[in-house]
Enzyme design. Structure first.
Site, PDB file in Angstrom:
ATOM      1  CG  ASN A  11      -1.706   1.287   1.385  1.00 19.74           C
ATOM      2  OD1 ASN A  11      -1.844   2.021   0.488  1.00 19.74           O
ATOM      3  ND2 ASN A  11      -2.325   1.480   2.571  1.00 19.74           N
ATOM      4  CD1 TRP A  12       3.639   0.991  -3.081  1.00 15.05           C
ATOM      5  CD2 TRP A  12       3.654   2.439  -4.777  1.00 15.05           C
ATOM      6  NE1 TRP A  12       4.091   0.347  -3.786  1.00 15.05           N
ATOM      7  CE2 TRP A  12       4.321   1.172  -5.140  1.00 15.05           C
ATOM      8  CE3 TRP A  12       3.497   3.417  -5.639  1.00 15.05           C
ATOM      9  CZ2 TRP A  12       4.920   0.895  -6.227  1.00 15.05           C
ATOM     10  CZ3 TRP A  12       4.053   2.965  -7.035  1.00 15.05           C
ATOM     11  CH2 TRP A  12       4.716   2.065  -7.225  1.00 15.05           C
ATOM     12  CE  LYS A  13       0.054   3.488   4.881  1.00 14.36           C
ATOM     13  NZ  LYS A  13      -0.274   3.489   6.312  1.00 14.36           N
ATOM     14  CG  HIS A  96      -5.986   1.885   5.231  1.00 12.49           C
ATOM     15  ND1 HIS A  96      -5.637   2.802   5.998  1.00 12.49           N
ATOM     16  CD2 HIS A  96      -5.008   1.267   4.770  1.00 12.49           C
ATOM     17  CE1 HIS A  96      -4.390   2.474   6.346  1.00 12.49           C
ATOM     18  NE2 HIS A  96      -3.854   1.530   5.531  1.00 12.49           N
ATOM     19  CD  GLU A  98      -3.310   5.563   6.554  1.00 14.86           C
ATOM     20  OE1 GLU A  98      -3.174   5.649   5.560  1.00 14.86           O
ATOM     21  OE2 GLU A  98      -2.132   5.046   7.410  1.00 14.86           O
ATOM     22  CD  GLU A 167      -3.821  -2.669   7.192  1.00 17.59           C
ATOM     23  OE1 GLU A 167      -2.777  -2.888   6.534  1.00 17.59           O
ATOM     24  OE2 GLU A 167      -4.567  -1.660   6.986  1.00 17.59           O
ATOM     25  N   GLY A 173       2.241   2.048  10.980  1.00 11.89           N
ATOM     26  CA  GLY A 173       2.996   3.155  10.592  1.00 11.89           C
ATOM     27  C   GLY A 173       3.948   3.295  11.942  1.00 11.89           C
ATOM     28  CB  SER A 211       4.747  -2.196  12.176  1.00  6.40           C
ATOM     29  OG  SER A 211       4.290  -0.772  12.274  1.00  6.40           O
ATOM     30  N   GLY A 232       2.532  -1.201   4.357  1.00  9.60           N
ATOM     31  CA  GLY A 232       2.689   0.088   4.176  1.00  9.60           C
ATOM     32  C   GLY A 232       4.289   0.446   3.999  1.00  9.60           C
ATOM     33  N   GLY A 233       4.679   1.143   4.830  1.00  6.86           N
ATOM     34  CA  GLY A 233       6.090   1.559   4.650  1.00  6.86           C
ATOM     35  C   GLY A 233       6.986   0.678   3.916  1.00  6.86           C
TER      36      GLY A 233
HETATM   37  C1  PEP Z   1      -1.083   0.025   5.819  1.00  5.45           C
HETATM   38  O1  PEP Z   1      -0.831   1.173   5.682  1.00  5.45           O
HETATM   39  O2  PEP Z   1      -1.831  -0.834   5.341  1.00  5.45           O
HETATM   40  C2  PEP Z   1       0.120  -0.358   6.672  1.00  5.45           C
HETATM   41  C3  PEP Z   1      -0.013  -1.481   7.211  1.00  5.45           C
HETATM   42  O3  PEP Z   1       1.093   0.394   7.213  1.00  5.45           O
HETATM   43  P1  PEP Z   1       2.450   0.034   7.822  1.00  5.45           P
HETATM   44  O4  PEP Z   1       2.819  -1.179   7.156  1.00  5.45           O
HETATM   45  O5  PEP Z   1       3.327   1.280   7.341  1.00  5.45           O
HETATM   46  O6  PEP Z   1       2.263  -0.283   8.987  1.00  5.45           O
END
Ligand code: PEP
Length: 250
Positions: A11-13, A96, A98, A167, A173, A211, A232-233
């Site tokens: 997930n590049w956000k 998500h 967010e 999640e 994050g 994470s 994500g990251g």
């Molecule tokens: C996400 O954005 O769905 C996510 C899990 O982010 P991260 O891996 O950075 O925690």
């Protein structure tokens, strides 16, 4: 017993640029040898055309990060499922945390988004997860079951076509990760809820997100109901994402 292929989704956000994406996708594609799990990247809507053309014919599928709950019409700024389909989008993230927290998306809106995606032949990746305060007050199970119940209610007839992503919001994050046992516990609850809704619940992939990284992926993925990751990251670094794809390919 159904054997589910692991599915790893980046997930590049709201990250990237035409120049940066070209490097990242080229590095990913050149490192995919030995990867035999399913893999996808969910890119910003503005970058779908670029990613579509760079990924064509590859083992990396294209995903989007959101879709409108409406079919078409006067919804300024929205992107419909049919529009995503035009770019051969295979997966779309819905609900998500967010979007739920920052954009006020309710369980019902998320359920309608999943419905739009399914109707367009796109697999919705339905995110569920509890906040830190819900986690600390022992409400995890109730929250994720409520969130998934709304999607089951609106999409019961084709619920086995969705992907679920657990999640925990406190892990996204933050560098905090659910332990493999915590993740399996919640995934087991979600699997049981799906089993009550469909005889084909074993087909549904339940991803873990929060994470996940190159160091912890293998232990999480070893759990029986952790069928992959939403990342994500760590998906923005080709070496990290590739090493996670390889961990999922064992
Ligand atoms: C996400 O954005 O769905 C996510 C899990 O982010 P991260 O891996 O950075 O925690």
């Amino acid at each position: 017993m159904t054997v589910r292929s692991k599915l790893m989704v980046g997930n590049w956000k709201m990250h990237g640029s035409l120049a940066a994406n070209a490097f990242l996708l080229s590095d990913l594609l050149s490192g995919m040898g030995g990867v035999n799990c399913l893999a996808a990247v969910c890119v910003p809507a503005t970058h779908l055309a670029q990613a579509q053309s760079l990924l064509v014919g590859s083992a990396l599928a294209l995903g989007a990060q959101d879709v409108s709950a409406h079919e078409s019409g006067a919804y300024t700024g929205e992107v419909s499922a049919a529009m995503l389909r035009d770019f051969e989008v295979r997966y779309v993230i819905v609900g998500h945390s967010e979007r739920r927290q920052l954009h006020g998306e309710t369980d019902i809106v998320v359920a309608h988004k999943a419905q739009r995606a399914l109707a367009a032949g796109i697999t919705p990746i339905v995110c569920v997860g509890e906040s830190l305060s819900e986690h600390e007050s022992g409400q995890t199970e109730a929250v994720v079951k409520r969130q998934l119940a709304a999607v089951i209610h609106s999409n019961g007839h084709c619920i086995s076509e969705i992907v679920v992503a657990y999640e925990p919001v406190w892990a996204i994050g933050t560098g905090l990760t659910a332990t493999p046992e915590q993740a399996q516990g919640v995934h087991g609850v979600l699997r049981a809820q799906l089993q009550a809704a469909t005889a084909q619940a074993d087909r549904v992939s339940i991803l873990y997100g929060g994470s996940m990284n190159a160091a912890n992926a293998a232990d999480l993925l070893a759990q029986p109901d952790v069928d992959g990751g939403l990342i994500g990251g760590a998906s923005l670094k080709a070496t990290d994402f590739l090493s996670m794809l390889k961990a999922a390919s064992r």
